[in-house]
Write a protein that holds these residues in place. Structure first.
Motif, mmCIF file in Angstrom:
data_model
loop_
_atom_site.group_PDB
_atom_site.id
_atom_site.type_symbol
_atom_site.label_atom_id
_atom_site.label_comp_id
_atom_site.label_asym_id
_atom_site.label_seq_id
_atom_site.Cartn_x
_atom_site.Cartn_y
_atom_site.Cartn_z
ATOM 1 N N VAL A 136 12.127 -18.935 7.924
ATOM 2 C CA VAL A 136 12.909 -18.573 6.742
ATOM 3 C C VAL A 136 13.820 -17.386 7.062
ATOM 4 C CG1 VAL A 136 12.802 -17.795 4.347
ATOM 5 C CG2 VAL A 136 11.164 -19.491 5.189
ATOM 6 N N ASP A 137 13.260 -16.463 7.802
ATOM 7 C CA ASP A 137 14.043 -15.302 8.239
ATOM 8 C C ASP A 137 15.259 -15.714 9.045
ATOM 9 O OD1 ASP A 137 13.319 -12.885 7.349
ATOM 10 O OD2 ASP A 137 12.686 -12.120 9.329
ATOM 11 N N ASP A 138 15.007 -16.515 10.053
ATOM 12 C CA ASP A 138 16.098 -17.003 10.907
ATOM 13 C C ASP A 138 17.145 -17.733 10.081
ATOM 14 O OD1 ASP A 138 14.856 -15.932 13.028
ATOM 15 O OD2 ASP A 138 14.535 -17.819 14.133
ATOM 16 N N MET A 139 16.645 -18.470 9.116
ATOM 17 C CA MET A 139 17.558 -19.262 8.291
ATOM 18 C C MET A 139 18.519 -18.349 7.534
ATOM 19 S SD MET A 139 16.712 -22.348 5.698
ATOM 20 C CE MET A 139 15.915 -21.505 4.360
ATOM 21 N N SER A 140 17.985 -17.308 6.898
ATOM 22 C CA SER A 140 18.911 -16.466 6.116
ATOM 23 C C SER A 140 19.872 -15.706 7.037
ATOM 24 C CB SER A 140 18.183 -15.524 5.170
ATOM 25 O OG SER A 140 16.876 -15.315 5.561
ATOM 26 N N LYS A 141 19.394 -15.337 8.229
ATOM 27 C CA LYS A 141 20.309 -14.646 9.150
ATOM 28 C C LYS A 141 21.499 -15.525 9.499
ATOM 29 C CE LYS A 141 17.020 -11.676 11.475
ATOM 30 N NZ LYS A 141 16.011 -11.994 12.491
ATOM 31 N N GLN A 142 21.202 -16.761 9.889
ATOM 32 C CA GLN A 142 22.295 -17.658 10.272
ATOM 33 C C GLN A 142 23.212 -17.933 9.082
ATOM 34 O OE1 GLN A 142 21.101 -21.492 11.812
ATOM 35 N NE2 GLN A 142 23.163 -21.987 12.547
ATOM 36 N N ALA A 143 22.611 -18.060 7.886
ATOM 37 C CA ALA A 143 23.405 -18.345 6.691
ATOM 38 C C ALA A 143 24.359 -17.191 6.392
ATOM 39 C CB ALA A 143 22.488 -18.606 5.499
ATOM 40 N N GLU A 144 23.852 -15.970 6.562
ATOM 41 C CA GLU A 144 24.708 -14.818 6.292
ATOM 42 C C GLU A 144 25.899 -14.790 7.243
ATOM 43 O OE1 GLU A 144 22.119 -11.331 6.014
ATOM 44 O OE2 GLU A 144 21.365 -12.403 4.233
ATOM 45 N N LYS A 145 25.654 -15.175 8.473
ATOM 46 C CA LYS A 145 26.744 -15.185 9.454
ATOM 47 C C LYS A 145 27.852 -16.157 9.022
ATOM 48 C CE LYS A 145 26.442 -15.753 14.155
ATOM 49 N NZ LYS A 145 25.557 -16.082 15.296
ATOM 50 N N ILE A 146 27.413 -17.339 8.594
ATOM 51 C CA ILE A 146 28.401 -18.340 8.178
ATOM 52 C C ILE A 146 29.134 -17.865 6.924
ATOM 53 C CG2 ILE A 146 28.686 -20.707 7.312
ATOM 54 C CD1 ILE A 146 26.430 -21.512 9.202
ATOM 55 N N ALA A 147 28.389 -17.290 5.975
ATOM 56 C CA ALA A 147 29.016 -16.814 4.738
ATOM 57 C C ALA A 147 30.056 -15.735 5.054
ATOM 58 C CB ALA A 147 27.957 -16.265 3.788
ATOM 59 N N LYS A 148 29.735 -14.895 6.019
ATOM 60 C CA LYS A 148 30.658 -13.831 6.392
ATOM 61 C C LYS A 148 31.929 -14.419 7.009
ATOM 62 C CE LYS A 148 29.875 -9.553 8.711
ATOM 63 N NZ LYS A 148 28.894 -8.968 9.645
ATOM 64 N N ASN A 149 31.686 -15.381 7.856
ATOM 65 C CA ASN A 149 32.788 -16.085 8.493
ATOM 66 C C ASN A 149 33.716 -16.710 7.446
ATOM 67 O OD1 ASN A 149 34.406 -17.349 10.296
ATOM 68 N ND2 ASN A 149 32.883 -18.831 11.009
ATOM 69 N N LEU A 150 33.103 -17.314 6.425
ATOM 70 C CA LEU A 150 33.893 -17.917 5.352
ATOM 71 C C LEU A 150 34.626 -16.846 4.558
ATOM 72 C CD1 LEU A 150 31.395 -20.654 4.105
ATOM 73 C CD2 LEU A 150 33.631 -21.057 5.138
ATOM 74 N N ALA A 151 33.941 -15.724 4.350
ATOM 75 C CA ALA A 151 34.569 -14.632 3.600
ATOM 76 C C ALA A 151 35.831 -14.165 4.320
ATOM 77 C CB ALA A 151 33.591 -13.482 3.427
ATOM 78 N N GLY A 152 35.803 -14.220 5.644
ATOM 79 C CA GLY A 152 36.982 -13.878 6.427
ATOM 80 C C GLY A 152 38.165 -14.765 6.083
ATOM 81 N N ASP A 153 37.866 -15.992 5.642
ATOM 82 C CA ASP A 153 38.930 -16.902 5.212
ATOM 83 C C ASP A 153 39.090 -16.878 3.699
ATOM 84 O OD1 ASP A 153 39.935 -17.969 7.614
ATOM 85 O OD2 ASP A 153 38.075 -19.117 7.852
#
Lengths: 730, 64
Positions: A683-700
């Motif tokens: 679950v931990d790993d999952m939220s970490k990876q999700a945050e990375k993608i969300a950040k990436n999207l926020a960049g766009d």
């Protein structure tokens, strides 16, 4: 030859031609149960309409994607399985039971073994259908085509199927007719084989009370699934209906089947060859030359029993063609049998490598199955209903004219459905294969989708006509029912077997020996299909250890796994394949062809069978995250004129993190090498990876909570096919 | 995707289709031969079974 009735036979040393029975002792009086037949008939008509409606709805969505109403429950990926399951198991399934319960009692000259079992069978099957439709629309699916229902329903199916078999064998055992007519053999073989197919293909490991992972992965899962798929068509849509044909056609025509001999060959050839045909195509090149040649001869022979069956049906009507012109029942049956012949000719053709290279993944396959579904199963069912209902209700059909109208509308429907699909399939395949003189692909996938639209629309018109015909039938039958009164208990008389004085030939042949013994029949049919199955299964189970592991192929991260489960839930596989074939155009369009080693952790496999959209096996890294984000919210925003439905709910719903540990543990049990204790870290790993993608999207400039389902789906899509790109530096 | 190659790698995999091919081939030859040579009368009786139960289901009146 140590069975009771056999020894009784031996006591009567007569040598004249066998007479089946002569009156000795009193006649038994008993009653046929027509009520159960009528119930199944109603269910057949009802689910037939429902199944067709879902089909029409799904078809229309391909021209008007907005008809998904932007609701999860009603998108194409979810209602297409509802349609296929409804038509196969609800419409044809109830049709089988209707025909079996009517014909078996009469062919055995006895009432069904148990009224209680009949009732449990009926209500059990109907509840499976209802539960199936609901769960599929809610997104509970195994994603294995025509076996999508989740594990609790699989268990229920097994129970109800056993009850059906018990009731059927019980009836056969207490029969008053020594010989088992050929229709009954088809019923028995159907029962045994479907039981085997269902159990083997439904092996799955539950991780919640409605979710599971397939016990098999990748290549192996695909082999098992298509062994099932191939034989489900054979043993659910074909053999039981052949049994019905061999009973109801002679009934309707009032003359015996043209050649009983041919029907014997038809039976054994079919159950052998169908089972044999699947592995044959797979293993073909592993054969020595002489065996390949024999194999080719054999494949062509495969057409012979089917055509033998078709001719047997048509020739039964020899000298009665004037009646065919008069009688709608016979008309429906003639078209059904002809469609059977066409579909079984085309089937082996489609298995030829050169033809398959074109037809596979296109609407050609869709056309092919609808010749079978609409023509063979549909029309035979209609014919039987038109014959049966007036009989049981002791009246005449309300309107012969309406039945004729139904016949013509239905036939037109089949033509309007299949012809555009044949053209569409052929056109799309050839467009996708074209290159410019400079060696570039001539058409984008999206361009071919645009070309398909008018054909998709025409197909909907065909389906609509077919449905209208079926509705006309329902009206006609309802009027008939109103005018008559059902004979629920039909009186009959016959000698019990014990009282039959049976005369035997000098030599009692083995086949007659077996055909009188239902349990042996059941046993030998099982042996036959097991031999055929084993030939596929031994290599299938060896293949796992023979698929070379690719060291760069790693298990999915928890977020990717969650995304994959969403992909399965939404039925993306109904439009997308994940299987790049080693053809020039596919490699140019999608990238390096798929390796078996890439899908070793895919429980279940997602190769798909139809490309309404492009292959996704290597979509990972093709687009930025933002593209997928926008595309999933509104496909037309990225791909003008796309027929893919929007998935807005993925932007509202959160991934359920609480089941993640159970998912990881299930995968571990199935042999996916997550490190020990990983279920707690997932679950931990999952939220970490999700945050990375969300950040990436926020960049766009795309704002999204990391917990949303769309984030998981993007993680999965971006992973697809990337393992090997890394390793091969491509 | 070259599934075939993986199957080919299994030692002697060719033996499975060859065995079944032979079993089925022999079975069919025998079956066909048997149906051709066996007695017609018997078949004709069995093939009348669906027609036997007449409209009112009066039994024991097998058409002869």
């Amino acid at each position: 030859m140590h069975h009771n009735d056999e020894s009784k036979d031996k006591l009567t040393p007569l040598t004249t031609e066998a007479k089946l029975s002569s009156s000795v002792g009193p006649l038994d009086t008993f009653y046929y149960d027509n009520k159960i037949v009528v119930w199944f008939a109603y269910a057949t008509a009802f689910w037939g309409i429902a199944g067709m409606l879902f089909g029409l709805w799904a078809a229309l969505q391909l021209t008007f994607p907005s008809l998904s109403f932007n609701l999860a429950e009603t998108t194409f990926g979810r209602i297409r399985p509802v349609h296929t399951n409804a038509v196969i198991f609800a419409f044809v399934g109830n049709g089988i039971f209707m025909g079996v319960y009517y014909s078996l009692q009469r062919l055995c000259k006895t009432r069904m073994y148990s009224d209680l079992l009949s009732k449990i069978h009926f209500w059990g099957w109907q509840s499976i259908i209802v539960l199936g439709a609901i769960t599929l629309m809610l997104g509970y699916t195994s994603s294995k085509e025509y076996a999508e229902l989740e594990w609790p329903i699989d268990v229920l199916i097994t129970i109800v199927w056993v009850i059906f078999g018990w009731n059927m064998m019980g009836t056969i055992i207490k029969r008053r007719e020594r010989h088992l007519y050929v229709a009954i053999w088809f019923y028995i073989a159907t029962w045994v084989t479907v039981a085997m197919l269902h159990i083997v293909n439904s092996m799955e490991l539950p991780y919640t009370w409605l979710n599971s992972y397939s016990a098999y992965a990748g290549v192996q899962d695909a082999l098992v699934q298509w062994w099932y798929g191939h034989n489900a068509v054979a043993f659910f849509l074909t053999t039981p209906y052949l049994g019905l044909m061999y009973y109801f056609l002679p009934k309707a025509a009032n003359r015996p089947v043209y050649s009983y001999r041919l029907s014997i060959i038809h039976f054994w050839a079919l159950i052998f060859l169908y089972i044999w045909a699947g592995p044959h195509h797979l293993l073909y090149n592993a054969l020595p030359d002489w065996a390949q040649n024999l194999g080719t001869v054999f494949s062509i022979m495969l057409i012979a029993p089917s055509w033998g069956g078709m001719l047997n049906g048509l020739l039964t009507l020899r000298g009665a063609w004037d009646r065919v012109r008069e009688d709608p029942v016979l008309k429906f049956m003639v078209v059904a049998i002809t469609a059977y012949g066409m579909a079984t000719f085309e089937g082996p053709m489609l298995s030829l490598k050169s033809v398959n290279a074109i037809s596979h993944f296109t609407d050609w396959t869709v056309a092919h199955v609808h010749v079978g579904a609409l023509g063979w199963n549909g029309f035979l069912t209609f014919g039987i209903l038109y014959w049966l209902i007036p009989r049981i209700f002791e009246t005449k059909l309300y309107s012969k004219k309406l039945a004729n109208v139904h016949f013509w509308i239905g036939t037109l429907g089949i033509v309007f459905y299949t012809v555009p699909m044949y053209i569409a399939g052929f056109m799309q395949a050839s467009m996708l294969k074209q290159f410019t003189p400079e060696g570039q692909l001539k058409y984008q996938f999206l361009e071919t989708v645009q070309q398909m639209k008018p054909f998709y629309f025409m197909r909907s018109v065909g389906g609509f006509l077919f449905l209208i015909g079926a509705l006309i039938m329902c009206y006609n039958l309802l009027k008939t029912i109103k005018a008559g009164k059902a004979v629920e208990e039909e009186k009959a008389q016959a000698l019990s077997l014990a009282n039959q004085n049976v005369v035997v030939h000098g030599k009692d042949h083995w086949h007659r020996w077996i055909e009188r013994r239902p349990m042996q029949m059941l046993f030998w049919s099982l042996i036959v299909v097991i031999i055929g199955g084993a030939v596929e299964f031994i290599p299938t189970f060896m293949v796992k250890s023979n698929v070379p592991t690719i060291s760069s192929v790693k298990p999915y991260t928890p977020l990717e796994l969650a995304g994959r489960d969403i992909y399965v839930r939404e039925g993306c596989y109904t439009c997308h394949s994940q299987q790049v074939r080693p053809f020039r155009d596919e490699v140019a369009r999608y990238g390096e062809y798929s390796k078996a080693g890439e899908s070793v952790y895919d429980h279940p496999f997602q190769w798909g069978s139809k490309r309404t959209g492009p292959d996704l096996a290597r979509v990972g890294g093709k687009y930025p995250d933002s593209w997928h984000f926008n595309h999933m919210f509104d496909p037309t925003s990225m791909s003008n004129g796309s027929v893919m439905p929007p998935y807005p709910w993925l932007f509202r719903r959160d991934v359920d993190a609480t089941v993640m540990p159970a998912k990881i543990r299930a995968m571990q049990k199935l042999g996916v090498p997550y490190p020990a204790g990983y279920d707690q870290k997932a679950v931990d790993d999952m939220s970490k990876q999700a945050e990375k993608i969300a950040k990436n999207l926020a960049g766009d400039k795309l704002e999204v909570k990391p917990s949303r389902e769309i984030v998981a789906l993007i993680a999965y899509l971006q992973r697809l096919g990337t393992d090997i790109k890394v390793s091969e530096n491509k | 995707m070259k599934l075939r190659n993986y199957l080919e790698n299994i030692a002697d995999v060719g033996i499975y289709p060859v065995i079944t091919l032979l079993i089925f081939f022999i079975f069919f030859s025998l079956l066909t031969a048997w149906t051709i040579w066996s007695r017609k009368q018997k078949f004709s009786e069995i093939s009348h079974l669906p027609l036997e139960e007449s409209e009112q289901n009066t039994p024991a009146q097998h058409q002869q």
